[in-house]
Structures are given as structure tokens and as C-alpha cells.
Write a protein that holds these residues in place. Structure first.
Motif, PDB file in Angstrom:
ATOM      1  N   VAL A 281     -12.733  -5.866  15.277  1.00  0.00           N
ATOM      2  CA  VAL A 281     -12.075  -4.701  14.689  1.00  0.00           C
ATOM      3  C   VAL A 281     -10.591  -4.749  15.017  1.00  0.00           C
ATOM      4  N   GLU A 282      -9.831  -3.899  14.345  1.00  0.00           N
ATOM      5  CA  GLU A 282      -8.443  -3.677  14.693  1.00  0.00           C
ATOM      6  C   GLU A 282      -8.285  -2.218  15.091  1.00  0.00           C
ATOM      7  N   LEU A 283      -7.530  -1.978  16.154  1.00  0.00           N
ATOM      8  CA  LEU A 283      -7.347  -0.645  16.710  1.00  0.00           C
ATOM      9  C   LEU A 283      -5.913  -0.185  16.509  1.00  0.00           C
ATOM     10  N   TRP A 284      -5.779   1.124  16.350  1.00  0.00           N
ATOM     11  CA  TRP A 284      -4.443   1.713  16.201  1.00  0.00           C
ATOM     12  C   TRP A 284      -4.232   2.751  17.282  1.00  0.00           C
ATOM     13  N   HIS A 285      -2.997   2.805  17.785  1.00  0.00           N
ATOM     14  CA  HIS A 285      -2.600   3.812  18.763  1.00  0.00           C
ATOM     15  C   HIS A 285      -1.115   4.050  18.574  1.00  0.00           C
TER      16      HIS A 285
ATOM     17  N   TYR B 295     -13.623  -0.149   3.611  1.00  0.00           N
ATOM     18  CA  TYR B 295     -12.761  -1.226   3.145  1.00  0.00           C
ATOM     19  C   TYR B 295     -13.396  -2.593   3.390  1.00  0.00           C
ATOM     20  N   ALA B 296     -14.043  -2.753   4.533  1.00  0.00           N
ATOM     21  CA  ALA B 296     -14.698  -4.028   4.822  1.00  0.00           C
ATOM     22  C   ALA B 296     -15.861  -4.266   3.866  1.00  0.00           C
ATOM     23  N   ALA B 297     -16.631  -3.221   3.594  1.00  0.00           N
ATOM     24  CA  ALA B 297     -17.785  -3.358   2.705  1.00  0.00           C
ATOM     25  C   ALA B 297     -17.366  -3.685   1.278  1.00  0.00           C
ATOM     26  N   MET B 298     -16.250  -3.157   0.857  1.00  0.00           N
ATOM     27  CA  MET B 298     -15.790  -3.380  -0.520  1.00  0.00           C
ATOM     28  C   MET B 298     -14.987  -4.662  -0.660  1.00  0.00           C
ATOM     29  N   ASN B 299     -14.606  -5.253   0.468  1.00  0.00           N
ATOM     30  CA  ASN B 299     -13.840  -6.488   0.446  1.00  0.00           C
ATOM     31  C   ASN B 299     -12.574  -6.344  -0.388  1.00  0.00           C
ATOM     32  N   SER B 300     -11.919  -5.201  -0.256  1.00  0.00           N
ATOM     33  CA  SER B 300     -10.655  -4.970  -0.937  1.00  0.00           C
ATOM     34  C   SER B 300      -9.649  -4.472   0.089  1.00  0.00           C
ATOM     35  N   HIS B 301      -8.428  -4.184  -0.380  1.00  0.00           N
ATOM     36  CA  HIS B 301      -7.347  -3.776   0.509  1.00  0.00           C
ATOM     37  C   HIS B 301      -7.259  -4.763   1.688  1.00  0.00           C
ATOM     38  N   SER B 302      -7.041  -6.021   1.340  1.00  0.00           N
ATOM     39  CA  SER B 302      -7.124  -7.090   2.333  1.00  0.00           C
ATOM     40  C   SER B 302      -6.179  -6.887   3.513  1.00  0.00           C
ATOM     41  N   SER B 303      -5.130  -6.126   3.335  1.00  0.00           N
ATOM     42  CA  SER B 303      -4.215  -5.917   4.462  1.00  0.00           C
ATOM     43  C   SER B 303      -4.854  -5.107   5.575  1.00  0.00           C
ATOM     44  N   LEU B 304      -5.944  -4.401   5.269  1.00  0.00           N
ATOM     45  CA  LEU B 304      -6.622  -3.621   6.294  1.00  0.00           C
ATOM     46  C   LEU B 304      -7.798  -4.360   6.904  1.00  0.00           C
ATOM     47  N   VAL B 305      -8.143  -5.505   6.356  1.00  0.00           N
ATOM     48  CA  VAL B 305      -9.304  -6.245   6.847  1.00  0.00           C
ATOM     49  C   VAL B 305      -8.833  -7.346   7.790  1.00  0.00           C
ATOM     50  N   ILE B 306      -9.480  -7.464   8.897  1.00  0.00           N
ATOM     51  CA  ILE B 306      -9.049  -8.396   9.947  1.00  0.00           C
ATOM     52  C   ILE B 306      -9.057  -9.841   9.446  1.00  0.00           C
ATOM     53  N   ARG B 307      -8.091 -10.645   9.900  1.00  0.00           N
ATOM     54  CA  ARG B 307      -8.026 -12.046   9.494  1.00  0.00           C
ATOM     55  C   ARG B 307      -8.736 -12.913  10.529  1.00  0.00           C
ATOM     56  N   GLU B 308      -9.297 -14.012  10.046  1.00  0.00           N
ATOM     57  CA  GLU B 308     -10.100 -14.863  10.917  1.00  0.00           C
ATOM     58  C   GLU B 308      -9.278 -15.550  12.010  1.00  0.00           C
TER      59      GLU B 308
ATOM     60  N   ILE C  65     -10.240   3.054  15.277  1.00  0.00           N
ATOM     61  CA  ILE C  65     -10.503   1.828  14.529  1.00  0.00           C
ATOM     62  C   ILE C  65      -9.883   1.972  13.146  1.00  0.00           C
ATOM     63  N   VAL C  66      -9.104   0.979  12.733  1.00  0.00           N
ATOM     64  CA  VAL C  66      -8.477   1.046  11.412  1.00  0.00           C
ATOM     65  C   VAL C  66      -8.884  -0.107  10.494  1.00  0.00           C
ATOM     66  N   ALA C  67      -9.552  -1.118  11.019  1.00  0.00           N
ATOM     67  CA  ALA C  67     -10.000  -2.227  10.179  1.00  0.00           C
ATOM     68  C   ALA C  67     -11.168  -2.917  10.858  1.00  0.00           C
ATOM     69  N   ALA C  68     -11.980  -3.582  10.056  1.00  0.00           N
ATOM     70  CA  ALA C  68     -13.157  -4.280  10.576  1.00  0.00           C
ATOM     71  C   ALA C  68     -13.329  -5.585   9.832  1.00  0.00           C
TER      72      ALA C  68
END
Length: 278
Positions: free
Chosen positions: A228-232, A200-213, A258-261
Motif C-alpha cells: 500500500v501507499e500511506l499519506w500523512h 482504484y486498485a480494483a478498477m485498474n485505473s487512475h494509475s497514478s494512485l496505484v502502487i508501482r512494482e 491508505i491512499v493506494a494499493a
């Protein structure tokens, strides 16, 4: 299109509409607008023809939108799409918004797949083999098996479209249940989560899964940049941001994934270091 081609297309659409009319009204194969039938029957035929033609129009609009999307993915810009549709660039943008940049996104997706596709498929196989088919997980696992079969059976040109859905299903499986007790199986599930985050990070899509600055590391008093963003299961409704150090530390605990980068390859490098593979 030439006038002759337009006339042929109109004839083909008319024939299609009347075929649908005969099926709807259960008429004989020779029944049609020129048949010797009572006015009431002809009226019913023409009303059915109107219904059929409007359904054909709606289907054509949907297919046109799909064609515009595919053309954009293969590099067509709005001026070219508008020209093909007989409208201005602005008209094409209003009719089919969101097409700009799809060619670049497709290329990023293709680049990632060429680099990581084999690893992704192998990881999916490992997770499927090690997963317990509980009532909750069974539909997700079945969906992912189906996507894997599609990837292996489709042509390279179609594979990227299947890959989009495979990523969604892989993400659901990777975070949808506790990690297996066996370390190899747990590693496979964690790696699958990291791979989907990286994709998802490489494709720069599904922005809800990509970490915000504007996010900060979720560890108290940590001023380091989150990567990164972690899930538990115990985190509640959303993932928690983490810097590299705290992400590596957290991944040593069961069920954290890890669920987002924030950028490509970060998720995989953090995961590798956490498992002593860096």
C-alpha cells in the motif's frame, strides 16, 4: 441510414441552424433564406447560418466522441465503432484513441460497486456526519454530499458515471484534513480512504494512485514487498510505500491513511487488521 433518413436529418439540422440565426439576429419567426429582405440583411443571415452550422458540427463531433466512448464501455470494439462511423478500424482508433478495454474496466467497476457500494455509501454518510466544516473542507464536503445525493437519485445505469466523481471527492475528503479525535469518526475517515484506494486498485485505473512494482517499503532497511501507499501531512509531497507489517504499525498513528494499493482488497484488509478487525 437510408437516404430518406439522411434527408430528414439534414432538414432537421437546417431548421435548427435557422432557429439559431433568428435568435442571434433577433429576427421575426418567418425570417429566413426565402424572405423578401435587402441583400445586406440576407448576407448577414447567411453568415449567421454558417456560424450556426459550424457550431452544430463541433457539437456533433463532441457527441460522436461521447457516443464512441459509451459504445466501447458497453462492449463495442474498434471494428464495430469504425463501421458505425463509416471508417476503418485504424481510422476509428486514430480519431478516438484509448477506447480499447473500456468494457472490461466498466465490468470491474460494476463488480466492485456491487460488492462494496453499500459500504461506500454508509462510510460517506458517517464521514459527512462527523466532519467539521472548516473553510478549507466545506467545499469538499459539499461536493461529496452532492455526489451522494446523485448516487441515490440516479438509475443503476447512470450510477457508475456518478460513482467516478464520487470517488474523486471521497478521496479528497478522506485525506484533506486531520482525523477527528473521536475514534469512531477517525475510523470512518480512515475506512473511506481505504475504500477509495481499494476501488482504484480494483478498477485498474487512475494509475497514478496505484502502487508501482519497482517501489520498496519506505521503512529503513525493510526488504519486504510494499502493498500500500500511506499519506500523512508530514510526509511532504507524496505518499510513502509500506509493506503489510509497517502499514499496520503506521496506521496506529493519527492522520495516517491508505491512499493506494497494489491489488484489490489489500487496503481494506490492512485497515481491518490495523483496527483489530481482521
Amino acid at each position: 441510414m437510408s437516404d430518406a433518413q439522411c434527408a430528414d436529418l439534414t432538414t432537421a439540422v437546417e431548421q435548427l441552424a435557422w432557429t439559431a440565426v433568428r435568435e442571434m439576429l433577433q429576427l421575426q419567426p418567418d425570417a429566413g433564406p426565402g424572405s423578401d429582405a435587402p441583400d445586406a440583411d440576407l448576407r448577414q443571415m447567411w453568415l449567421a447560418a454558417l456560424t450556426s452550422l459550424l457550431a452544430i458540427r463541433d457539437s456533433a463531433d463532441q457527441l460522436a466522441a461521447s457516443a464512441a466512448l459509451s459504445a466501447a464501455q458497453y462492449g463495442a470494439d474498434y471494428p464495430a465503432i469504425g463501421d458505425a462511423a463509416g471508417m476503418t478500424r485504424q481510422g476509428a482508433r486514430r480519431k478516438w484513441p484509448g477506447l480499447a478495454g473500456l468494457s472490461d474496466e466498466r465490468q470491474r467497476k460494476l463488480t466492485w460497486w456491487n460488492r462494496r457500494g453499500d459500504q461506500f455509501v454508509q462510510c460517506v454518510r458517517a464521514v459527512l456526519m462527523a466532519s467539521e466544516e472548516t473553510s478549507e473542507q466545506a467545499p469538499r464536503l459539499a461536493a461529496l454530499r452532492g455526489r451522494l445525493d446523485e448516487i441515490e437519485q440516479t438509475s443503476p445505469a447512470q450510477r457508475l458515471d456518478v460513482f467516478d466523481m464520487a470517488l474523486v471527492d471521497a478521496h479528497a475528503v478522506a485525506v484533506g484534513a486531520p482525523s477527528p479525535a473521536e475514534r469512531t469518526a477517525a475510523r470512518a475517515k480512515g475506512l473511506l480512504a481505504a475504500l477509495t484506494a481499494d476501488a482504484y486498485a480494483a478498477m485498474n485505473s487512475h494509475s497514478s494512485l496505484v502502487i508501482r512494482e519497482d517501489l520498496a517499503c519506505g521503512t529503513d532497511d525493510c526488504a519486504s514487498e510494499p502493498i500500500v501507499e500511506l499519506w500523512h501531512p508530514d510526509f511532504g509531497h507524496g505518499p510513502v510505500s509500506a509493506c503489510r507489517e509497517h502499514a499496520i504499525e503506521a496506521l496506529g498513528q493519527p492522520d495516517i491513511r491508505i491512499v493506494a494499493a497494489c491489488r484489490p482488497d489489500v487496503a481494506l484488509s490492512v485497515f481491518a487488521e490495523a483496527y483489530g478487525e481482521g
